[in-house]
Design an enzyme around this catalytic site. Structure first.
Site, short mmCIF file in Angstrom:
data_model
loop_
_atom_site.label_atom_id
_atom_site.label_comp_id
_atom_site.label_asym_id
_atom_site.label_seq_id
_atom_site.Cartn_x
_atom_site.Cartn_y
_atom_site.Cartn_z
CB SER A 196 -0.60 -8.43 -1.30
OG SER A 196 -1.40 -9.39 -0.48
CE LYS A 235 -4.82 -1.01 0.32
NZ LYS A 235 -5.51 -0.31 -0.86
#
Length: 403
Positions: free
Chosen positions: A301, A52
């Site tokens: 991720s 992110k």
């Protein structure tokens, strides 16, 4: 409107030196287990342990470039919050993060530590967004959408640039889908560089929101999931269009498959993955026909997982895999009785993890007791040998279903 390959390359220059160029490494053992050549992109090695940061920094930089801003506001219960907070602090931009009031305290504290003002309001992300919209209006803060934003999508797309630079022969990318920002950016970059590459999106079974959106269906499922990072009900306008055009297939994975993938990363790669971060690997093992015999890039991720949840997942997977055995044993409530059972267990090379006595709620005589024993074993055959040894010694042993 969508970002182009040039936008994603520009984002790569923006984040260079400020965001970790994480390794993309061949997973030899996982590859042999999966029957495919797996290359793992370790985005859990970012400073805030998630991809992110890429989109957050690219967006913040774009806002600064466009002119002076009072501050930014966004909604998040986890990784996006930390990415915005960290890079806003670096750039000297005041950041306000609206989090649902039931957000785990460790995530709240980490976001505060990274310099953001945290507002705890709303029962869920949708309610928190209404609060963020109000703050944007009353305080003049610039909103940053967690995934449905062109600059954010371009930043996330840099993951694909790095993967194809490190492993140019990849034929398939397995990418988790929450709101769709990561897969949108990666799909644009990968398809522009390698039109023949396959892009496979992965959603949690409880939140097949992108699949439903593409089919024109309302989101009908939900509930508690270990993959809260991809537990998104509402897709973005940009991300739906991009996924429809560039993504080849979307699959879902069960909670059990996600949990097992978390443990595989921990045991085999010695790397911590959160539930959402392990979803792509879970898909490789759950949908082997899609990946078998191929060169597959798997995106890990993120790695932000509560330690208590991680401990619970490890034990659940060990139990399902036949490496932990739970037994109910009847014995007399006399001195030395438990020691005899423990001696048999030790002689069979099993390790006792937990023992619980049940005297009050038992159907046995008041002079007897039921114990629940949890032991660590090598495999199911080892467990069968242990149970046989106890029964041969005269003990009544009952095995509850795995569930």
């Amino acid at each position: 409107m969508k970002p182009t390959l040039e936008d994603i390359r520009a984002a790569a220059e923006v984040i260079r030196g400020a965001v970790v160029r994480t390794p993309c490494e061949f997973g030899q053992t996982l590859s042999s287990m999966a029957g495919a050549d797996l290359w793992i992109k370790f985005e859990n090695q970012q400073f805030t342990a998630s991809f992110k940061e890429r989109g957050a920094l690219n967006k913040l930089t774009a806002l600064q470039r466009d002119g002076a801003i009072v501050g930014v506001v966004t909604v998040s219960a986890g990784n996006h919050a930390q990415g915005v907070a960290y890079h806003a602090q670096r750039l000297g931009i005041p950041a306000t993060i609206v989090m649902p009031r039931h957000t785990p305290i460790n995530k709240v504290q980490m976001t505060k530590t990274l310099g953001a003002r945290v507002v705890l309001e709303g029962d869920d992300l949708e309610a928190a967004k209404l609060v963020a919209d109000r703050l944007s209006d009353t305080e003049g803060l610039t909103p940053i959408h967690p995934y449905d934003d062109i600059d954010v999508i371009a930043g996330q797309g840099t993951v694909a640039l790095e993967m194809l630079d490190d492993a140019p022969d990849l034929g398939t990318l397995a990418i988790p889908i929450g709101g769709g920002g990561l897969i949108s950016g990666m799909a644009i970059a990968a398809k522009a560089l390698r039109p023949e590459i396959r892009i496979i999106g992965v959603e949690a079974e409880l939140y097949p929101s992108m699949m439903n959106a593409l089919a024109g269906k309302a989101t009908t499922r939900g509930g508690l999931t270990v993959a809260e990072g991809i537990a998104v009900k509402k897709m973005g306008r940009h991300t739906i269009d991009i996924v429809r055009k560039h993504v080849d297939d979307i699959v879902t994975v069960s909670e059990a498959a996600i949990e097992r993938a978390v443990v595989r990363y921990l045991e085999i790669e010695k790397s911590v993955a959160e539930g959402a971060g392990a979803a792509a690997l879970a898909a490789v093992f759950s949908h082997q026909a899609l990946f078998s015999g191929r060169k597959v890039g798997v995106v890990l991720s993120g790695g932000n997982i509560d330690s208590r949840l991680l401990a619970s997942i490890i034990l659940r997977v060990l139990y399902r895999d036949g490496r932990i055995l739970r037994m109910h044993i009847d014995l007399s409530d006399t001195p030395g009785a438990l020691a005899e059972v423990a001696s048999i267990i030790g002689d069979e090379d099993a390790n006792i993890i937990e023992v619980v006595h049940q005297r009050t709620f038992s159907q046995l005589s008041a002079k007897g007791t039921e114990i629940e024993v949890v032991v660590e074993i090598r495999d199911e055959e080892h467990g069968e040998d242990l149970v046989s040894a106890l029964r041969n010694a005269g003990y009544a042993v009952r095995l509850p279903d795995h569930g």
